[in-house]
Design a protein around this motif. Structure first.
Motif, PDB file in Angstrom:
ATOM      1  N   CYS A 161     -12.685   7.031   4.106  1.00  0.00           N
ATOM      2  CA  CYS A 161     -11.437   6.539   3.510  1.00  0.00           C
ATOM      3  C   CYS A 161     -10.770   7.672   2.732  1.00  0.00           C
ATOM      4  N   ASN A 162      -9.918   7.329   1.785  1.00  0.00           N
ATOM      5  CA  ASN A 162      -9.376   8.337   0.889  1.00  0.00           C
ATOM      6  C   ASN A 162      -9.747   7.951  -0.533  1.00  0.00           C
ATOM      7  N   MET A 189       0.799  -1.234   0.000  1.00  0.00           N
ATOM      8  CA  MET A 189       0.000   0.000   0.000  1.00  0.00           C
ATOM      9  C   MET A 189       0.830   1.282   0.000  1.00  0.00           C
ATOM     10  N   THR A 214     -15.286   4.009  -4.522  1.00  0.00           N
ATOM     11  CA  THR A 214     -15.618   2.587  -4.598  1.00  0.00           C
ATOM     12  C   THR A 214     -14.451   1.813  -5.191  1.00  0.00           C
ATOM     13  N   ASP A 215     -14.303   0.600  -4.734  1.00  0.00           N
ATOM     14  CA  ASP A 215     -13.267  -0.290  -5.261  1.00  0.00           C
ATOM     15  C   ASP A 215     -13.808  -1.242  -6.318  1.00  0.00           C
ATOM     16  N   ARG A 241      -3.690  -7.527  -4.675  1.00  0.00           N
ATOM     17  CA  ARG A 241      -4.853  -7.139  -3.859  1.00  0.00           C
ATOM     18  C   ARG A 241      -6.131  -7.597  -4.568  1.00  0.00           C
ATOM     19  N   PHE A 272     -12.879  -4.226   3.295  1.00  0.00           N
ATOM     20  CA  PHE A 272     -13.937  -3.582   2.506  1.00  0.00           C
ATOM     21  C   PHE A 272     -15.294  -4.125   2.923  1.00  0.00           C
ATOM     22  N   ASN A 319     -16.655  -0.719  -0.986  1.00  0.00           N
ATOM     23  CA  ASN A 319     -15.696   0.341  -0.656  1.00  0.00           C
ATOM     24  C   ASN A 319     -15.097   0.024   0.711  1.00  0.00           C
ATOM     25  N   LYS A 320     -14.234   0.886   1.152  1.00  0.00           N
ATOM     26  CA  LYS A 320     -13.518   0.699   2.417  1.00  0.00           C
ATOM     27  C   LYS A 320     -14.464   0.317   3.554  1.00  0.00           C
ATOM     28  N   ALA A 353      -5.715   8.614  -4.273  1.00  0.00           N
ATOM     29  CA  ALA A 353      -6.228   7.279  -4.597  1.00  0.00           C
ATOM     30  C   ALA A 353      -6.368   7.072  -6.098  1.00  0.00           C
ATOM     31  N   ARG A 401      -2.283   3.048  -3.234  1.00  0.00           N
ATOM     32  CA  ARG A 401      -3.547   2.384  -2.922  1.00  0.00           C
ATOM     33  C   ARG A 401      -4.670   3.228  -3.499  1.00  0.00           C
ATOM     34  N   GLY A 402      -5.909   2.711  -3.364  1.00  0.00           N
ATOM     35  CA  GLY A 402      -7.015   3.367  -4.053  1.00  0.00           C
ATOM     36  C   GLY A 402      -7.179   2.691  -5.406  1.00  0.00           C
ATOM     37  N   ALA A 403      -8.422   2.342  -5.737  1.00  0.00           N
ATOM     38  CA  ALA A 403      -8.657   1.486  -6.901  1.00  0.00           C
ATOM     39  C   ALA A 403      -8.032   2.023  -8.203  1.00  0.00           C
ATOM     40  N   THR A 442     -11.934  10.710  -6.929  1.00  0.00           N
ATOM     41  CA  THR A 442     -13.315  10.506  -7.379  1.00  0.00           C
ATOM     42  C   THR A 442     -14.255  11.258  -6.427  1.00  0.00           C
ATOM     43  N   GLN A 451      -6.845   6.018   6.462  1.00  0.00           N
ATOM     44  CA  GLN A 451      -6.643   6.755   5.192  1.00  0.00           C
ATOM     45  C   GLN A 451      -7.306   8.128   5.228  1.00  0.00           C
TER      46      GLN A 451
HETATM   47  O1  MRU Z   1      -7.410  -0.041   0.976  1.00  0.00           O
HETATM   48  P1  MRU Z   1      -7.400   1.192   0.113  1.00  0.00           P
HETATM   49  O2  MRU Z   1      -6.793   2.375   0.774  1.00  0.00           O
HETATM   50  O3  MRU Z   1      -6.811   0.903  -1.237  1.00  0.00           O
HETATM   51  O4  MRU Z   1      -8.947   1.514  -0.103  1.00  0.00           O
HETATM   52  C1  MRU Z   1      -9.302   2.614  -0.888  1.00  0.00           C
HETATM   53  C2  MRU Z   1     -10.753   2.843  -0.941  1.00  0.00           C
HETATM   54  O5  MRU Z   1     -11.554   2.122  -0.375  1.00  0.00           O
HETATM   55  C3  MRU Z   1     -11.213   3.983  -1.811  1.00  0.00           C
HETATM   56  O6  MRU Z   1     -12.371   4.571  -1.296  1.00  0.00           O
HETATM   57  C4  MRU Z   1     -11.520   3.430  -3.212  1.00  0.00           C
HETATM   58  O7  MRU Z   1     -10.419   2.741  -3.718  1.00  0.00           O
HETATM   59  C5  MRU Z   1     -11.917   4.491  -4.150  1.00  0.00           C
HETATM   60  S1  MRU Z   1     -10.541   5.432  -4.684  1.00  0.00           S
HETATM   61  C6  MRU Z   1     -10.988   6.645  -5.733  1.00  0.00           C
END
Ligand code: MRU
Length: 369
Positions: free
Chosen positions: A164-165, A50, A243-244, A90, A331, A254-255, A170, A53-55, A176, A203
């Motif tokens: 989250c972030n 990480m 959202t992931d 991941r 998540f 999401n987180k 991200a 991180r972030g989708a 987003t 985050q």
């Molecule tokens: O575990 P992380 O920090 O990768 O999780 C990130 C999230 O859950 C974000 O909200 C998601 O990836 C959207 S990023 C634009």
């Protein structure tokens, strides 16, 4: 976005042409450090541990990881190995699979000698596209913020809660969930952001607060359990999260903790929006609770916490009894029925299969296959 007045993305080719550079997010907010990724192993490590991180940023890093891999071994076996190494980093963010599939589709038909250059070009395209997508999500979200302001609070501050972030850190840039916030702030609409700390990795407290602060956006960090209270007291006008992976039926993964915010928002009549870039839609599944793999992370993220000591040193301490067990699902899934709307690069979609297909009609046929 800008750091100390200087524009930055979260990932970029190194000036010497031999690596990719990233902001090491495990060091924020206490230290701003740039790290070089030179090999496939470096890219896989950066995603798994990480540093990124972030989708969307996971997808972009995987795309550059394919370039680094093709410089090492561009054979068919090398391509397949790189795909597998990066894919296993991941499990939840579907942008990873999306980027790797795009790379494999582009590189497979090419001669091995042409693969590295093609992978590099593709990674650059994916990054540029991500920036554009997020800016467009920002426009869709800005329209929602303006609508709430004109209907409910003309001239007053709009309070937005985020979890989250899902900020520019991200993504490649803009974020987003944060793109609408940055556009509103820059456009003179007074906004204030409630930032969920987002245990266990914080985050929100570490990253979202840092980036909002750098941009001058007024914000307040709250513990994850406080959101419902602020909603009950009329202090939240809307929620925007990232959202992931979102299913074709509009279930939003999401987180961890996002689902509880959606429940509280629903109970209090607070609109709940999700910034959704199209590469984060998983058209292959409908039921998010049943079909989205949820990453279980190291339990030490729960039993320990990291912070800065008064002397500036960063330290990790244990916060639980030595013998207590911990669980760490990273998540959760918010069912579509709790989502007011999905902010996509093509505008606002209802959180349903029909709502998404109306904006992405080219997926109608693919969906039937
Ligand atoms: O575990 P992380 O920090 O990768 O999780 C990130 C999230 O859950 C974000 O909200 C998601 O990836 C959207 S990023 C634009």
């Amino acid at each position: 976005m800008k750091i100390d007045g200087k524009p930055h993305r979260t990932i970029w080719p190194a000036p010497d042409g031999n690596a990719v550079e990233i902001i090491d997010q495990t060091k924020l907010p206490h230290r701003f450090e740039i790290t070089r990724l030179e090999t496939l192993k470096d890219a896989a490590h950066a995603i798994k541990a990480m540093l990124v991180r972030g989708a969307p940023l996971i997808g972009a890093t995987a795309a550059y990881g394919m370039w680094l891999a093709m410089r090492e071994d561009a054979s068919d076996a090398g391509l397949s190995n790189a795909y597998d190494r990066l894919y296993e980093t991941r499990p939840t963010a579907v942008n990873l699979r999306w980027a790797l599939d795009a790379a494999r589709t582009k590189l497979s038909p090419l001669a091995p000698t042409a693969r590295a250059d093609a992978a590099f070009a593709l990674a650059g395209e994916i990054c540029d596209e991500d920036v554009e997508i997020n800016r467009s999500i920002g426009e869709a979200g800005l329209a929602v913020i303006k609508d709430i302001q004109s209907r409910k609070k003309p001239g007053e501050t709009i309070n937005i809660l985020t979890h989250c972030n899902a900020g520019w850190l991200a993504t490649v840039d803009w974020g987003t969930a944060t793109a609408p916030i940055y556009l509103a702030h820059d456009g003179g609409i007074p906004v204030h952001v409630w930032v969920d700390e987002t245990r266990p990795r914080n985050q929100g407290a570490s990253l979202t607060a840092w980036e909002l602060g750098n941009h001058g956006v007024p914000h307040t960090v709250i513990v994850d359990n406080a959101g419902g209270h602020h909603m009950q007291h009329g202090q939240v006008d809307l929620v925007i999260t990232g959202t992931d992976r979102t299913t074709r039926a509009g279930d939003v993964c999401n987180k961890i903790g996002t689902y509880l915010k959606a429940l509280a928002a629903h109970d209090n009549g607070v609109p709940f929006y999700v910034g959704l870039p199209s590469p984060t839609i998983d058209w292959t599944i409908a039921d998010g609770v049943r079909d989205i793999p949820i990453e279980e992370r190291d339990h030490r993220e729960v039993t320990e916490i990291t912070g800065r000591l008064p002397d500036g040193a960063v330290a990790t301490v244990t916060i639980t009894p030595e013998k207590s067990n911990a669980a760490n699902p990273a998540f959760d899934v918010t069912p579509a029925r709790l989502v007011t709307g999905l902010l996509t690069e093509r505008g606002l979609a209802e959180a349903s299969e029909e709502g998404l297909l109306r904006l992405f009609p080219e997926m109608r046929q693919a969906n039937k296959d």
